[in-house]
Design a protein around this motif. Structure first.
Motif, short mmCIF file in Angstrom:
data_model
loop_
_atom_site.label_atom_id
_atom_site.label_comp_id
_atom_site.label_asym_id
_atom_site.label_seq_id
_atom_site.Cartn_x
_atom_site.Cartn_y
_atom_site.Cartn_z
N ALA A 40 0.85 -1.20 0.00
CA ALA A 40 0.00 0.00 0.00
C ALA A 40 0.89 1.25 0.00
O ALA A 40 0.99 1.97 1.00
CB ALA A 40 -0.95 -0.02 1.19
N VAL A 83 -4.25 3.15 -0.66
CA VAL A 83 -2.94 3.65 -0.23
C VAL A 83 -3.11 4.83 0.74
O VAL A 83 -2.46 4.88 1.79
CB VAL A 83 -2.10 4.07 -1.46
CG1 VAL A 83 -0.88 4.88 -1.05
CG2 VAL A 83 -1.70 2.84 -2.27
N ALA A 87 -3.60 2.23 4.41
CA ALA A 87 -2.24 1.69 4.53
C ALA A 87 -1.81 1.46 5.98
O ALA A 87 -1.09 0.51 6.27
CB ALA A 87 -1.24 2.59 3.82
N LEU A 93 -2.36 -4.61 -0.27
CA LEU A 93 -3.67 -4.57 -0.88
C LEU A 93 -3.70 -5.62 -1.97
O LEU A 93 -2.66 -6.11 -2.40
CB LEU A 93 -3.99 -3.18 -1.43
CG LEU A 93 -3.03 -2.58 -2.46
CD1 LEU A 93 -3.47 -2.93 -3.87
CD2 LEU A 93 -3.00 -1.08 -2.29
N ASP A 110 -8.58 -4.39 0.89
CA ASP A 110 -7.61 -4.06 1.93
C ASP A 110 -8.17 -4.55 3.26
O ASP A 110 -9.30 -5.01 3.34
CB ASP A 110 -7.29 -2.56 1.95
CG ASP A 110 -8.49 -1.68 2.28
OD1 ASP A 110 -9.09 -1.88 3.36
OD2 ASP A 110 -8.82 -0.80 1.47
#
Length: 168
Positions: A40, A83, A87, A93, A110
């Motif tokens: 990420a 991201v 993250a 991811l 995610d």
């Protein structure tokens, strides 16, 4: 980015027609499911976009240039959101591309539990419209998109678009 192979994906209604000989149809050469993972980080956004573009070309998916551009923008927006917003709780991811006879679906997964919604942002802001853009591109193409929780407590955001065969 790793490509973890091919499998069968969900099929919208109408994909289960029977062949004239009475048997079920076999998959078309471009049908399948491909999944790859990425960290990420910002560099994963263009890498994911290029990986999806290259996969569709390599598999010979009959997708129009307009649909490709829409799909790549969707992938960029979804990976960017993962991201920027996930993250911390999800250092990796996953991007999945599923192709059926008449549709293509891209999704980003995610491990962050927050389920985002598409909100209209203040026109003075430079960001905040990613999911709205994904929703509009999807709707314009005649597709559907959604956000779902995963069994592990994260989420997957996906967009499925109908394939529009290229004009000869």
């Amino acid at each position: 980015m790793d490509d973890h192979g091919r499998g069968s994906g969900p099929r919208p209604e109408g994909d289960g027609d029977v062949l004239p000989d009475g048997g079920p149809p076999g998959p078309l050469p471009y049908e399948g499911v491909w999944r790859f993972t990425a960290p990420a980080v910002d560099a994963s956004v263009p890498q994911a976009r290029h990986a999806v573009r290259d996969l569709l070309a390599r598999q010979g998916v009959p997708v129009s240039d307009d649909l490709i551009q829409g799909l790549l923008l969707i992938v960029s927006e979804l990976v960017t959101n993962a991201v920027r917003h996930a993250a911390l709780l999800s250092p990796m991811l996953a991007v999945e591309v599923a192709v059926g006879a008449e549709w293509v679906r891209v999704s980003v997964e995610d491990n962050h539990p927050y389920r985002p919604t598409a909100l209209e942002a203040d026109h003075g802001q430079t960001g905040g419209r990613g999911l709205l853009l994904v929703s509009e591109i999807t709707k314009e193409a005649g597709g559907v998109c959604d956000v779902e929780h995963t069994a592990s407590g994260g989420k997957v955001i996906w967009s499925a678009l109908p394939l529009k065969l290229r004009a000869p």
